[in-house]
Design a protein around this motif. Structure first.
Motif, PDB file in Angstrom:
ATOM      1  N   UNK A 246       5.439   0.565  -2.229  1.00 51.41           N
ATOM      2  CA  UNK A 246       6.243   0.832  -1.025  1.00 51.41           C
ATOM      3  C   UNK A 246       5.615   0.180   0.209  1.00 51.41           C
ATOM      4  N   UNK A 247       6.713  -0.290   0.542  1.00 50.02           N
ATOM      5  CA  UNK A 247       6.263  -1.327   1.687  1.00 50.02           C
ATOM      6  C   UNK A 247       7.443  -1.014   2.889  1.00 50.02           C
ATOM      7  N   UNK A 248       6.549  -0.899   4.222  1.00 45.83           N
ATOM      8  CA  UNK A 248       7.785   0.014   4.739  1.00 45.83           C
ATOM      9  C   UNK A 248       7.594  -0.275   6.350  1.00 45.83           C
ATOM     10  N   UNK A 249       8.731  -0.909   7.656  1.00 47.53           N
ATOM     11  CA  UNK A 249       8.366  -1.298   8.547  1.00 47.53           C
ATOM     12  C   UNK A 249       9.321  -1.030   9.535  1.00 47.53           C
TER      13      UNK A 249
ATOM     14  N   UNK B 206       4.691 -10.184 -17.286  1.00 46.10           N
ATOM     15  CA  UNK B 206       5.382  -9.410 -16.637  1.00 46.10           C
ATOM     16  C   UNK B 206       6.647  -9.552 -15.572  1.00 46.10           C
ATOM     17  N   UNK B 207       7.073  -7.991 -15.479  1.00 44.95           N
ATOM     18  CA  UNK B 207       8.211  -8.176 -14.902  1.00 44.95           C
ATOM     19  C   UNK B 207       7.590  -7.191 -13.395  1.00 44.95           C
ATOM     20  N   UNK B 208       8.302  -6.896 -12.964  1.00 41.40           N
ATOM     21  CA  UNK B 208       9.073  -6.183 -11.400  1.00 41.40           C
ATOM     22  C   UNK B 208      10.145  -5.744 -11.609  1.00 41.40           C
ATOM     23  N   UNK B 209      11.278  -5.059 -10.551  1.00 43.86           N
ATOM     24  CA  UNK B 209      12.262  -4.788  -9.992  1.00 43.86           C
ATOM     25  C   UNK B 209      12.439  -3.949  -9.104  1.00 43.86           C
ATOM     26  N   UNK B 210      12.259  -4.784  -7.504  1.00 43.47           N
ATOM     27  CA  UNK B 210      12.355  -4.829  -6.408  1.00 43.47           C
ATOM     28  C   UNK B 210      13.432  -4.520  -5.572  1.00 43.47           C
ATOM     29  N   UNK B 211      13.561  -3.123  -4.822  1.00 47.09           N
ATOM     30  CA  UNK B 211      14.452  -2.969  -3.616  1.00 47.09           C
ATOM     31  C   UNK B 211      14.001  -2.847  -2.589  1.00 47.09           C
TER      32      UNK B 211
ATOM     33  N   UNK C 167      12.743  -1.382   4.498  1.00 45.61           N
ATOM     34  CA  UNK C 167      11.994  -0.514   3.148  1.00 45.61           C
ATOM     35  C   UNK C 167      12.194  -1.517   2.251  1.00 45.61           C
ATOM     36  N   UNK C 168      10.990  -1.730   1.078  1.00 40.65           N
ATOM     37  CA  UNK C 168      10.940  -2.608   0.042  1.00 40.65           C
ATOM     38  C   UNK C 168      10.115  -1.057  -1.390  1.00 40.65           C
ATOM     39  N   UNK C 169      10.808  -0.975  -2.310  1.00 38.98           N
ATOM     40  CA  UNK C 169      10.364  -0.644  -3.266  1.00 38.98           C
ATOM     41  C   UNK C 169      10.374  -1.120  -4.071  1.00 38.98           C
ATOM     42  N   UNK C 170       8.858  -1.291  -4.788  1.00 44.77           N
ATOM     43  CA  UNK C 170       8.452  -2.693  -6.634  1.00 44.77           C
ATOM     44  C   UNK C 170       8.155  -0.992  -7.030  1.00 44.77           C
ATOM     45  N   UNK C 171       8.658  -1.234  -8.835  1.00 41.87           N
ATOM     46  CA  UNK C 171       8.648  -0.827  -9.954  1.00 41.87           C
ATOM     47  C   UNK C 171       8.536  -2.250 -10.957  1.00 41.87           C
ATOM     48  N   UNK C 172       7.345  -1.689 -11.884  1.00 45.71           N
ATOM     49  CA  UNK C 172       7.012  -3.473 -12.319  1.00 45.71           C
ATOM     50  C   UNK C 172       6.887  -2.535 -13.595  1.00 45.71           C
ATOM     51  N   UNK C 173       6.083  -3.648 -14.688  1.00 45.93           N
ATOM     52  CA  UNK C 173       5.416  -3.422 -15.560  1.00 45.93           C
ATOM     53  C   UNK C 173       4.654  -2.890 -15.985  1.00 45.93           C
ATOM     54  N   UNK C 174       3.607  -3.313 -15.509  1.00 51.48           N
ATOM     55  CA  UNK C 174       2.072  -2.220 -15.130  1.00 51.48           C
ATOM     56  C   UNK C 174       2.022  -1.298 -14.623  1.00 51.48           C
ATOM     57  N   UNK C 175       3.122  -0.474 -14.974  1.00 50.40           N
ATOM     58  CA  UNK C 175       3.091   0.949 -14.474  1.00 50.40           C
ATOM     59  C   UNK C 175       3.164   0.806 -12.939  1.00 50.40           C
ATOM     60  N   UNK C 176       3.691   0.046 -12.222  1.00 48.55           N
ATOM     61  CA  UNK C 176       3.496  -0.372 -10.680  1.00 48.55           C
ATOM     62  C   UNK C 176       4.552   0.356  -9.735  1.00 48.55           C
TER      63      UNK C 176
END
Length: 917
Positions: A199-202, A908-913, A187-196
């Motif tokens: 959600x990725x899941x497999x 731009x930026x993004x934080x990924x878990x 599972x991957x969660x991205x939060x970004x600077x453009x109100x991004x």
């Protein structure tokens, strides 16, 4: 809408469930911190499956091959396909400036206006759609790398043109995750600077002893880096597969399904101005579109967009004259279902059979706003004094047949649309001095593909040599039905742009007669295209993979024959032409203040349908060799040299026989077309070395490319005479015979590509990788041709050469990373240098070189959980990727020159878990 809502709810539900599982684990600290994840070490045993008929060690391939691993994709954190492909040497994706999709990707100098004309994208070896260059449906609308993508491979030249359709320049293959014998997921969660928020899941694993599964996808929302004030990107995809393997491993069956329903913004050019002291470019002295010189007119080059809530809706007209709403908020909107079946059966005595079949069906909406150079409000009203005969809107309202409606008008004025409340314009707010010259566009494509690739292979061991022979039969039936309309409208140049309308007024500031524009639109349909087409292509190919000298020498020899049959019907603005229509509504009194001149200026593509049936063929071949100089044993590095020569072809695409349209002979009315099949000769050779510390590939290439035949203008034969009167006489006598020249554009390009990876033993945490590309592409017309008549003599275009548009001669990609040994942290960076290049094919405007810096950090909280911070364009580099030059006719009243260009996207930026289980 219902399906969209169900998908959203499903993803959120799964996300919540995973969070409930993960958070307690973090809270109780049940996992132990591990060394940070980092790019894998150089692998001398790395194998590829693209451009080959059997798994082959990359170092022993006879062709140019590049790979992007799953770990690479994590570090690169690309937001779209083009950003990802920028990391393949020789690929020129122009920074992904169009947004997440619908970008232009060029390769090794091959000339093209945009799209993926010479670079088909494949999913597990088959195209999602046969034609890689489809107007209003770029090839990348099908390609959305996500957590189900485990690897990307790219091949250039050689057997790639034998095994794949339209792969004249290169082929890119995206390899999908399948299930294994162990249950796993991510599972991957991205939060970004453009109100991004993405959600990725497999999840994947075994269902029975012989059957595995994998299912996954993504869902994303964001406003986009160029925030228009609304959610610009929303949607995603879901895909899954079932894989059956027999007990003895001789039979494998893979069934795959994919559903795409995604919506992304399409970023276009931004207007700019240049000081009046500048000089328009010439071939001898090109103008440099330098961000230090040019001036923005109200939109930041890095983050601005001419689209806003107000300028995202327009009322346009279709081919039947029916009004419809263009909603630019819908952006690029593919909705496709893709189903694939792959069967592999291994028989005895070295025989093997593969059958791969794919069905694709759906639609792609294209709702966007292009930009022409901005306009001076006073010039629109009174005419541009530099353009002879231009009298502006003032001249228009006093000309036939409109003059009777405007007898009391004393002026034409421009107002903010939202400030006009009736016919009393005294309280309306006057528009600014400069306006955006908008071209709202609606395109809609319905498309299908049914493709099959059947291969029969035989291994022959002759003792002194081994042959892997592959016989292939390729067949693809595909359809392309398109409708499009282009319009013209005006708005302010600013964030949250506002529409502008023009009115004739009397001495008291009251509206006189019909408005000149309607809801900012001066022409609800400038031109358009309607087309229905059905294509069938089939190919036969053969490839021999020959192994000699105790596996030290590998030779690939192959040949491909392909035929394309097209049937199409077009109704468009190019040929036979549009009809200018009056669409004034029945409930509007003609000539009243409720009327608008915009209703009288509608060009509808409703000419007589034009039918065409054509057949095209091409034959290509490839011969390549790889010789291992050293290595091959366990623990040793490999050193190999390789060389390939290939002749390939590109059969016509939609741009050739639908949008370009067949030319019509003005004298006879007969349809005339040049030879639309393109050909290329490619020569390449190089050396590769790989061990546990190094992976190096150095190659040189030479390309000799011949584009499709171009028919020149139909001109009077000046050497002839009619009734004793020479045809060179002015005015020209009737019934003179005509002449028409034809020519080819040819490209020659020579270059060097250097790809490297370094992981030193003396500093175990350090890894350096990247590439350097040097090239020198030149295009020339093969013969002189006549393109016009001036003062009774032909104007001839001499043989000359130029640099193809938007193709840099130098590209450098430098990617260092360092993994600390004491803490589970990897820091990484990227410096991407893109050399200067010409804006167009006339070599009169230069876009400056730029270096974009990306950086980030990856912290492995546990062996299952990663946290990542990624920053794109950290240094806020500024340049442009497409647009035009400045010229004397594109000026403002203050003397400044104006133009449009598509800038790099700003920081731009993004934080990924990321969590694996």
């Amino acid at each position: 809408m219902k399906r969209h809502l169900i998908g959203t709810v499903s993803v959120l539900a799964v996300s919540t469930l995973l969070a409930a599982t993960v958070l307690p684990t973090l809270a109780y600290g049940q996992e132990t911190s591990q060394p940070a994840a980092a790019p894998a070490e150089a692998d001398t045993t790395e194998v590829i499956v693209t451009g080959v008929t059997m798994k082959t060690k990359k170092v022993q391939s006879t062709i140019s091959t590049s790979t992007i691993t799953e770990k690479d994709m994590q570090i690169l954190a690309a937001s779209g396909t083009a950003q990802l492909l920028a990391n393949i040497p020789g690929f020129l994706p122009e920074g992904g400036t169009a947004g997440e999709t619908h970008n232009n990707v060029q390769v090794r100098g091959l000339p093209q206006a945009g799209g993926y004309r010479y670079v088909p994208n494949l999913i597990d070896g088959l195209p999602a759609y046969e034609e890689p260059e489809a107007p209003f449906m770029n090839n990348d609308v099908f390609i959305k790398p996500d957590i189900m993508t485990v690897r990307v491979e790219a091949v250039k030249g050689g057997p790639g043109g034998i095994l794949y359709s339209n792969a004249l320049g290169a082929a890119v293959n995206y390899i999908t995750r399948t299930g294994t014998d162990e249950f796993e997921g991510g599972y991957k969660l991205e939060l970004g600077s453009d109100d991004r928020v993405r959600n990725d899941l497999f999840v994947s694993g075994p269902l029975t002893k012989n059957l595995t599964f994998a299912v996954g996808g993504f869902y994303r929302t964001s406003n986009g880096v160029r925030d228009p004030g609304f959610t610009a990107n929303a949607g995603g995809q879901i895909r899954g597969n079932l894989k059956y393997t027999s007990d003895d491993g001789s039979l494998t069956v893979l069934l795959m399904g994919q559903h795409i329903d995604d919506r992304t913004a399409f970023y276009q050019n931004v207007p700019y101005a240049v000081p009046a002291t500048a000089t328009p470019g010439t071939t001898a002295a090109p103008f440099t579109v330098d961000t230090d010189l040019i001036q923005n007119l109200g939109l930041d080059f890095g983050t601005g967009t001419p689209v806003s809530n107000q300028t995202s809706f327009y009322q346009l007209y279709d081919a039947s004259g029916k009004q419809f709403t263009l909603d630019i908020k819908d952006g690029i909107h593919p909705k496709f279902d893709i189903f694939t079946a792959e069967v592999e059966k291994v028989f005895g005595n070295g025989w093997k059979f593969n059958a791969n079949i794919r069905s694709t069906e759906g639609s792609n909406g294209f709702s966007a706003m292009f930009q022409d150079p901005p306009v001076d409000t006073s010039y629109l009203i009174n005419g541009n004094p530099r353009n002879s005969g231009d009298t502006g809107f003032n001249g228009l309202i006093h000309s036939a047949p409109y003059a009777p409606w405007y007898q009391n008008a004393v002026a034409v004025k421009a107002y903010y649309t939202d400030s006009v409340t009736g016919t009393d314009l005294t309280t309306a707010k006057a528009a600014p001095a400069y306006l955006a010259n908008n071209v709202p566009v609606r395109g809609f494509v319905e498309a299908t593909t049914l493709v099959s690739d059947l291969r029969l292979a035989k291994n022959l061991d002759l003792g002194w040599s081994s042959h892997d022979l592959t016989f292939g039969v390729y067949n693809s039936h595909y359809t392309y039905d398109v409708f499009s309309v282009f319009a013209r409208a005006y708005s302010t140049i600013e964030d949250s742009s506002r529409k502008v309308d023009f009115y004739a007024v009397d001495a008291n500031g009251q509206q006189v007669g019909p408005s000149i524009t309607k809801d900012s639109i001066v022409s609800p349909a400038l031109f358009g295209l309607g087309a229905t087409s059905s294509e069938q292509t089939k190919a036969l190919y053969f490839l021999d993979h020959l192994t000699l000298l105790d596996d030290r020498l590998n030779i690939d020899a192959g040949v491909r024959w392909q035929e394309l049959v097209i049937n199409r019907v077009t109704t468009n603005s190019f040929n036979p032409g549009n009809t200018s229509a009056n669409v004034t509504p029945n409930n509007v009194t003609v000539g009243s203040t409720n009327d608008s001149l915009a209703y009288k200026n509608v060009a509808i593509p409703n000419g007589a349908p034009q039918y065409d049936h054509q057949k095209y063929q091409g034959t290509g071949w490839s011969l390549g060799a790889n010789y291992r100089l050293s290595g091959g044993k366990s623990g040793e590095g490999d050193t190999a040299i390789y060389a390939t020569i290939a002749k390939s072809f590109r059969l016509p695409g939609f741009e050739d026989y639908i949008f370009g349209g067949p030319a019509t002979n003005a004298s006879t009315g007969a349809v005339a077309q040049g030879n639309l099949v393109e050909h290329i000769m490619q020569y390449e050779g190089g050396i590769r070395f790989a061990n546990n510390q190094f992976a190096i590939s150095l190659s040189g290439f030479y390309i000799d490319f011949e584009a499709k035949e171009i028919l020149g203008s139909t001109l009077v034969d000046l050497s002839a005479s009619v009734g004793g009167t020479p045809c060179s006489t002015v005015p020209t006598p009737a019934n003179c015979p005509v002449v028409r020249d034809s020519y080819h554009n040819k490209l020659e390009n020579k270059g060097v590509e250097f790809e490297y990876y370094y992981h030193p033993d003396y500093l175990p945490g350090l890894k350096i990788q990247g590439s350097i590309v040097l090239q020198d592409p030149k295009i020339s017309n093969d013969v002189a041709y006549r393109d016009g008549i001036i003062n009774g003599s032909y104007h001839t275009v001499a043989v000359g050469s130029y640099v193809p548009q938007r193709q840099p001669k130098t590209v450098v990609n430098f990617r260092p990373s360092y993994t600390f040994t004491s803490i589970p942290l990897t820091i990484y960076g990227q410096a991407y240098y893109y050399g200067e290049r010409f804006a167009g094919n006339d070599d009169t405007a230069i876009y400056p070189a730029y270096t974009q810096v990306n950086a980030g950090a990856l912290w492995s909280v546990t062996d299952r959980l990663d946290l990542q911070l990624h920053i794109d364009n950290l240094n806020d580099a500024s340049s442009f990727t497409e647009g035009g030059s400045i010229n004397a006719n594109t000026t403002m009243s203050d003397g400044r020159y104006v133009g449009v260009a598509r800038p790099l996207i700003g920081r731009s930026w993004k934080v990924v878990t990321s969590y694996r289980f």
